[in-house]
Structures are given as structure tokens and as C-alpha cells.
Design a protein around this motif. Structure first.
Motif, mmCIF file in Angstrom:
data_model
loop_
_atom_site.group_PDB
_atom_site.id
_atom_site.type_symbol
_atom_site.label_atom_id
_atom_site.label_comp_id
_atom_site.label_asym_id
_atom_site.label_seq_id
_atom_site.Cartn_x
_atom_site.Cartn_y
_atom_site.Cartn_z
ATOM 1 N N TYR A 459 -2.359 -28.001 -36.157
ATOM 2 C CA TYR A 459 -3.405 -27.743 -37.147
ATOM 3 C C TYR A 459 -2.842 -26.982 -38.346
ATOM 4 C CZ TYR A 459 -7.808 -26.129 -39.167
ATOM 5 O OH TYR A 459 -8.843 -25.864 -40.018
ATOM 6 N N ASP A 533 -11.594 -23.975 -48.221
ATOM 7 C CA ASP A 533 -12.231 -23.156 -47.197
ATOM 8 C C ASP A 533 -11.886 -23.724 -45.823
ATOM 9 O OD1 ASP A 533 -13.827 -25.392 -46.754
ATOM 10 O OD2 ASP A 533 -15.579 -24.563 -47.793
ATOM 11 N N GLN A 534 -12.472 -23.170 -44.748
ATOM 12 C CA GLN A 534 -12.081 -23.578 -43.397
ATOM 13 C C GLN A 534 -12.486 -25.008 -43.065
ATOM 14 O OE1 GLN A 534 -13.949 -20.830 -40.743
ATOM 15 N NE2 GLN A 534 -16.028 -21.469 -41.233
ATOM 16 N N ASP A 535 -13.393 -25.588 -43.856
ATOM 17 C CA ASP A 535 -13.780 -26.992 -43.655
ATOM 18 C C ASP A 535 -13.040 -27.933 -44.596
ATOM 19 O OD1 ASP A 535 -15.700 -26.370 -41.642
ATOM 20 O OD2 ASP A 535 -17.080 -25.702 -43.219
ATOM 21 N N TYR A 537 -12.987 -27.901 -47.792
ATOM 22 C CA TYR A 537 -13.655 -28.155 -49.069
ATOM 23 C C TYR A 537 -12.996 -27.298 -50.155
ATOM 24 C CZ TYR A 537 -17.360 -30.635 -46.614
ATOM 25 O OH TYR A 537 -18.057 -31.538 -45.857
ATOM 26 N N ASP A 585 -9.369 -19.777 -46.825
ATOM 27 C CA ASP A 585 -8.769 -19.636 -45.498
ATOM 28 C C ASP A 585 -7.384 -20.258 -45.502
ATOM 29 O OD1 ASP A 585 -10.799 -18.463 -43.530
ATOM 30 O OD2 ASP A 585 -11.985 -19.977 -44.581
#
Length: 787
Positions: A459, A533-535, A537, A585
Motif C-alpha cells: 500500500y 487525502d486518505q481516499d 482525492y 495523508d
């Protein structure tokens, strides 16, 4: 041999299957303990010895340029013991065997070899000769990675002039035990190396005659590091000081200390799981043995053996099993410890990194395993000791009968007789079933953890090197350049796109919290270096304000809208206040980002850039590398694909060993728990199962009764194990929440499937052994009454 010892040997032979299974679990726990403690001891001893012998500094600082006359004032600071000033410069290198450019960190050393801070250990060759401007020492790991030998030459761009450097020695320094530039997570030893060069030659080349741009201090034992750093910053401020920091923040030392702390934590946590399960199994086995030997205990007491002798007899059984496991675990642990230590030698470079497993570690293993066994079996031993002879002569009273939940609900007609027997026994032995579920769940959790590290690193690669960093090449210039350089970059061979960035060293301050970091100015609509961001986006860069990584925001204690004080450590060194407008993030490093134009305005400068991100046509890479090697303005070149390759190689090699060991150990746990619980159930219910056989139940049906219980226990344990594994992964995520990098909390379905398959196969194997014993059940022997 006394009678009780003969009985002990007979009991061990009779319980040999269970003895082996429990001893293996103890061996796994002790192997983990010895492995981690010995590797910890070896690494810590090597570090401390090296630091002491070669005078690793306590405080470090970099600056623009200061005269040597300042040295005396630094030495007079309260608490300072020794001062070492140097010239340190990063340059482009042309390594003969390397098509792409490499980066060399040139460090000035005295013309005559004398003891100094961050002293050198010369592995091969000799020290430089006075007056020989082309002679250098290179770091051992850089020489090994590029197959460099004494007498070989390197090409370098030194202050815009091409120069050949001849290698006369290969050396190590305590400052670069973990050799990275300071911006990477893992070393790229082919493309970054440390080179030591004569002070006169390097000073002359970079206009540093009688001056320095790097200082290291050793402190007196009573010194206050924070006070020394504050005073040193005040002295260096007029000379472009970039902020002093103590040893704890030095990049190489940070990595080694983090590894040592991780080893210490693992040496406590993992063996606790194994030894806890072993203690639980020993308690089950001993409790059942006491139950079946009630009449023997009565006879022993009738013949004059007191409570102490009987208790010691059963305790010896436990200790023999434990010591067998401890002995095997110590041998395995020493072997694994040597492998782990050898693996560390790939990353941490000491003059000597010897593996050491001292007597103290072995004694610790024996004491810990013995203590766990005694604590785990205390109640069973107490039960044996407390049985009065008259009561012990009577058979164990039968279990009281009560209707099960299924029967009270009136659903028994929907369940066949075999199923009702299985559910009835599980309900009546709920505590034993619960403990069995816990043991198997622990094995599942360890398997999940073994795969979690792989999930997390995959990841990190995807997030950091595919989504955030999308450039092919990153260039860093020697000095900030005007915006015209951006257009010149597009004319380099194969360059298809160039996005500039501006990097400014700075101290960030909010209330009483400070952090020595920097600001990076990016193109607001950039595609090569993105803020996400963490998603995943995109996070927009506003015209004003700063965007921080979540970890940096946590360190500073800021929230969106808070004013952040920025003390710039470059140029006119302005102090500005900018609002925090958002967070991103990122899993590697700490970052503070601004719109590049806003950063130029904050610095009160025109359009200026410190480097650029490039996308390059792969067919023209060789031409680009050739030109970059001889471009004076370029200080360093970083290749994204090379970083990914090194990352995968480093992580893959380390975690392959780790995952293999965890699979073996967790399989041993699962086998030990399933086999022991099933074997104890067989010994407790052999009379019942034999009776069922006589009244007409087939061998297959009684096997289903016994193994069906274990199957239900295993199936119930698996989701609990998944949850426990995820919880442990969350704890590891918090433990690895470092400034250098953070592990994400990611466990993929493939990891759960992997744990399920391994546990299923182990349970199937142990079930096969129990089925074999059922097939050889002696009906006549087990039906004989004990009265």
C-alpha cells in the motif's frame, strides 16, 4: 531410580504426542525470545562500541558559510567538550559501471589523519596523502554496490568543474551506519555514497578556504543539549544556520534506535502469546492426568508420600516438557538470531557486527519458560496435592445432567443425534471450548500479522510512489534558480513534462511546539507531485496558507485555521505567520506544502525554483543521464523506479524470512491446540465413545462426534482470529507511527484467505491423527470400571 521418577517416565511415554505438541509451542515462544533478545543485544552492543570508539557526535548543525574564527566561540559554549567543523557538499557523480548519475556527499577531512568526531574506520587501503587533491576515501557500502576497488576513479562535478577522483581507501563512519541522503526511507547504495576528501582540496574548490558549512559537537556528561542547541543556533544564525539538532534526530541514529526499540518490544509481546498458550495446554493436560490418576494419588499418599512429594512429581512433568521446549527453542532461536543479525548487516554498517547469544539470554529463556509453565499449571498441581486419599480412591463423580439451550428451545428434533451430542458437550465444557477458541484465534492472528507487513508495504508503494509521486526523475539544484530554468529543462533529451518546486528550510512553530522542517512550494495544478487525502482525492493548494501532513500537524498540535509561525532559514531569514488550511495523508516523512507562487511571495523573491519533477521518454533516458552527469547546476538526481525497486527488494527480503517463520510458528500453535484439545477430549470420553460403538454407532459417527467439536471450535475461532489479527495490526500501526514513516492499517482479503487456508490444513492434519487413534480404540480396556 525412585518410584515416582519411573512413574514420570511412563506418563511421558503415554502422553508423548501431547508432550511433543506442547514442547513445540514452548520452543516457538523461546525461539522468538532468544532471537529478538540476542539480535537486540548484538545490535545495541555493536552500536554503542562503535559510537564510543569512533567518537560519534552529540549535536549537529548545517549552515551556509562561517569563518573558522567562529570555532573558538562555539567551543566556549557551556557544556561543549569538542568541536569538529567541516565542509560538506552533495555533487553529481559519474560511476563507471552506472549509466545514470549518482550523488556523492563530499565531506572534508584533515590532510593528516588525527582523531576527530565521527572518526573513520578504514576497512581497506590508506588515508589520503597531504597535497593530493584527487585522492578520496569512499564508503564501503557504496564501493560494494558499484564494484569499486582501490585505484578506481570517479568523475564528479565539483563547483561547476569536472574532476577525476581516485579511490585510495574504503571507510566507514558512525555518522552513516545507515547510509541514506536523509530524504529516502531505504538506502540506494548504488546511487548515493559518502566520499571523504582533503579539507584543503574541498575548501578551495567550493570557496571555503578558512570557512566551514557543517559543525558537530560532543558534549560534557552534565551538559543540557537543548541549551547548547539554542546557543549554537544564535551563533550560527548570521551565517545561514539551518537549525542545530541532537543525536536523537540524526537520521542514521534514528533508524538504528527505532530498530532496537522494535526488537525489544517484539521480544516481550510475541513470546507472551506462545508461552501463554503453552501454559493453557499444560494446565489442560495436567488437570486431565490428575483426574485419571485419582486412585494412583490415593495409593501414593497411603504409602506415605506427602503433599510436597506428590506436587513436586506432577510439577516435574510440567518442567520436563517445558525444558524440552526451551532447549529446542534456544537452539532454533540462536540460529534465527544469527540470520536476523546477518540481515541487519545489509542495512547497518559497523566495523564489526558480530552475533552474540550470551549465557544470560539462555538463562532468561529457561526462567521465563519455567515460570510460565508453573503459573499456568498451579491450579492443576494444587488439585493433585489437595485430594484426600479417601476421596481420591472413589471414581470421579459423573457430570451433572441439564438440558441444553437447543433442547430448551425445542429445536432438538431438527438436529440429528450426533449433532445433539456435539452441541451438548460444547455447552457443558464451555470454558474449555472458549480457551481452545482463544488459542486457535491467536494462531490465526499471527498469520494475519505475518501478511499484514506485506499488505502495508504494498500500500505504501502504491500510495506514495504511484499516486503521490508520479514523476520519473527528480532534480535538485545546487542553488535556487530563476524560472527560466523550467523552460531549459524541457529541452533536455527525452523530457516530456517538467514541474518546478521550491524548497525552503524552515523552523515551524505553533505555541510551545516547534519542528525543524521546511516548506515545499508546488504547482497548484501539478500532475507529477500531488497532495492527496486518505481516499486518494486531491487536496487543493490555496493561494494563501500551508497544507501539512497529518503527522506533522499532530506533532505541532495544529488544526485548520490555526496561525503557524514560519522561521525561514535561508536568504534574509524572514519570520512569517501563515494559516494552516488543510492536511494531507503521506506515509513517508513530514511535509509542509504551499502554492509555489505564494511561497515566492512569502520569501519576497521573484519566480524561483529549487528543483523539478520530470516525466521522461524511456527511449531517451541514456542520453538524459549522460547530460545530467556533467550539468554543474544539478546537485542530485533521484529516479522513482529505482526507489521502488530498492523499496521492494529491501522489504521483500526482510519480510519473506519474517512471514515464513510466522507461518511455521502459528501452524505449530494451531496444531498444538487442536491436537491437544482433541486428545484430551478423547481421553475424557473414551468410555462414552466406546459405549456408543457398542450400541451401534459406526467408527465414522464417533469420529464425527469428537472431531466435529474441534471443527466447530476451529470455525468459530477463525473470525475471532481475524478480528484479533486486525487489532494487533492496529497496535503495530501505532508502534510504527514514526516521523520517518508510518505503516497504514491495511489488511487485504488475500491475507485473511491465507490465514484461513493454513489453519484449515493444520486442523485437517491434527484431525487425521486423532481419527487414527479412534480407529485403534480398545473397547474392552476402556469399558473396564475403575471402581
Amino acid at each position: 531410580m525412585v518410584a515416582l521418577d519411573q512413574k514420570l517416565l511412563r506418563d511421558l511415554r503415554h502422553l508423548r504426542g501431547q508432550v511433543i505438541a506442547i514442547a513445540l509451542i514452548v520452543a516457538c515462544g523461546i525461539a522468538c525470545l532468544v532471537t529478538m533478545l540476542s539480535a537486540y543485544d548484538s545490535l545495541q552492543l555493536s552500536q554503542q562500541t562503535y559510537y564510543d570508539r569512533y567518537q560519534f557526535a552529540d549535536v549537529f548543525a548545517q549552515l551556509k558559510r562561517a569563518p573558522d574564527s567562529l570555532i573558538e566561540r562555539i567551543a566556549e559554549l557551556p557544556g561543549v567538550q569538542q568541536v569538529q567543523t567541516r565542509v560538506v557538499v552533495d555533487v553529481n557523480l559519474d560511476v563507471p559501471s552506472l549509466p545514470e548519475p549518482a550523488t556523492g556527499r563530499l565531506i572534508a577531512i584533515p590532510e593528516q589523519q588525527t582523531p576527530m568526531l565521527n572518526d573513520l574506520f578504514i576497512r581497506q587501503g590508506q588515508y589520503i596523502e597531504p597535497g593530493r587533491r584527487d585522492q578520496v576515501l569512499v564508503s564501503e557500502v557504496f564501493a560494494q554496490a558499484n564494484h569499486l576497488e582501490l585505484g578506481d576513479t570517479l568523475g564528479a562535478v565539483i563547483n561547476e568543474r569536472w574532476q577525476q577522483l581516485r579511490i585510495v581507501g574504503i571507510a566507514l563512519s558512525p555518522e552513516y551506519v545507515y547510509e541514506i541522503r536523509g530524504v529516502e526511507l531505504f538506502p540506494d547504495n548504488q546511487r548515493f555514497g559518502v566520499i571523504w576528501m582533503g579539507r584543503e582540496a574541498l575548501g578551495t574548490a567550493f570557496d571555503m578556504d578558512g570557512a566551514f558549512n557543517d559543525v558537530a559537537l560532543s558534549l560534557m556528561p552534565s551538559a543540557n543539549p537543548a541549551s547548547v542547541i539554542f546557543r549554537l543556533d544564535q551563533l550560527l544564525k548570521p551565517y545561514g544556520g539551518l537549525g542545530a539538532y541532537e543525536r536523537a534526530d540524526q537520521i542514521s541514529h534514528q533508524f538504528i534506535n527505532s530498530e532496537i526499540e522494535s526488537l525489544a518490544a517484539t521480544a516481550v509481546m510475541v513470546p507472551f502469546v506462545f508461552l501463554g498458550i503453552a501454559a493453557f495446554l499444560l494446565n489442560l493436560v495436567l488437570a486431565r492426568l490428575v483426574s485419571t490418576q485419582r486412585d494412583q494419588i490415593a495409593v501414593l499418599k497411603a504409602f506415605g508420600y506427602d503433599n510436597l512429594a506428590v506436587g513436586w512429581h506432577y510439577l516435574k512433568l510440567v518442567l520436563v516438557i517445558t525444558l524440552l521446549g526451551a532447549g529446542l527453542g534456544t537452539i532454533v532461536g540462536i540460529g534465527l538470531g544469527a540470520v536476523i543479525t546477518e540481515n541487519y548487516a545489509r542495512f547497518y554498517h559497523f566495523p564489526v557486527l558480530r552475533y552474540r547469544a550470551g549465557l544470560q539470554i539462555m538463562i532468561t529463556a529457561i526462567v521465563v519458560s519455567g515460570g510460565a509453565a508453573v503459573l499456568g499449571t498451579f491450579t492443576a498441581v494444587k488439585q493433585a496435592v489437595s485430594l484426600p486419599p479417601a476421596e481420591a480412591m472413589r471414581p470421579e463423580p459423573p457430570a451433572s445432567f441439564r438440558r441444553t439451550i437447543i433442547e430448551r428451545m425445542g429445536m432438538q428434533q431438527f438436529i440429528p443425534p450426533v449433532g445433539q451430542i456435539i452441541l451438548r458437550n460444547l455447552e457443558r465444557r464451555s470454558l474449555q471450548a472458549s480457551l481452545s477458541i482463544l488459542g486457535i484465534a491467536a494462531a490465526v492472528a499471527i498469520l494475519v500479522i505475518g501478511r499484514y507487513f506485506e499488505d502495508a508495504t504494498n500500500y505504501m508503494i502504491e500510495a506514495q510512489f504511484r499516486q503521490v509521486q508520479r514523476e520519473d526523475v527528480t532534480l535538485v539544484f545546487n542553488e535556487p534558480l530563476s524560472s527560466r530554468a523550467r523552460y531549459e529543462l524541457t529541452h533536455l533529451p527525452g523530457v516530456m513534462q517538467a514541474e518546478p518546486f521550491r524548497a525552503v528550510p524552515a523552523r515551524l512553530r505553533f505555541q510551545h511546539q516547534t519542528h525543524l522542517s521546511g516548506l515545499t512550494g508546488l504547482e497548484p495544478q501539478g500532475e507529477l507531485r500531488r497532495l492527496l487525502d486518505q481516499d486518494f482525492y486531491p487536496v487543493p493548494l490555496p493561494d494563501q496558507g500551508v497544507v501539512l501532513t497529518t503527522k506533522l500537524a499532530e506533532i505541532l498540535g495544529v488544526t485548520p485555521g490555526d496561525p503557524l509561525t514560519v522561521e525561514v532559514l535561508e536568504g534574509e531569514r524572514p519570520t512569517r505567520t501563515v494559516p494552516v488550511v488543510g492536511f494531507v495523508d503521506e506515509l513517508i516523512g513530514l511535509g509542509a506544502y504551499m502554492d509555489i507562487h505564494a511561497l515566492n511571495r512569502l520569501m519576497r523573491e521573484g519566480p524561483t525554483l529549487s528543483g523539478a519533477y520530470l516525466t521522461v521518454d524511456a527511449h531517451h533516458l541514456e542520453q538524459l543521464y549522460t547530460q545530467l552527469k556533467q550539468t554543474p547546476a544539478v546537485a542530485s538526481v533521484a529516479l522513482r523506479e529505482r526507489v521502488i525497486t530498492e523499496f521492494e527488494k529491501t522489504i521483500g527480503g526482510s519480510f519473506a524470512i519474517f512471514t515464513t517463520v510466522l507461518v511455521i510458528f502459528s501452524s505449530v500453535i494451531a496444531f498444538g491446540v487442536v491436537y491437544n484439545v482433541a486428545r484430551i477430549a478423547l481421553s475424557e470420553r473414551d468410555r462414552e465413545l466406546a459405549t456408543l460403538r457398542i450400541i451401534g454407532f459406526t467408527q465414522g459417527e464417533i469420529a464425527v462426534i469428537l472431531l466435529g467439536e474441534q471443527a466447530i471450535v476451529t470455525v468459530v475461532a477463525i473470525p475471532f482470529g481475524f478480528a484479533l489479527g486486525f487489532g494487533l495490526a492496529a497496535l503495530i500501526t501505532r508502534a510504527y507511527d514514526w516521523e520517518l514513516f508510518r505503516f497504514p492499517l491495511i489488511v487485504t482479503p488475500a491475507s485473511y484467505a491465507f490465514a484461513f487456508v493454513i489453519i484449515f490444513l493444520v486442523a485437517l492434519g491434527s484431525g487425521g491423527l486423532i481419527r487414527r487413534q479412534l480407529n485403534h480404540l480398545d473397547l474392552i480396556a476402556v469399558l473396564k470400571t475403575r471402581e
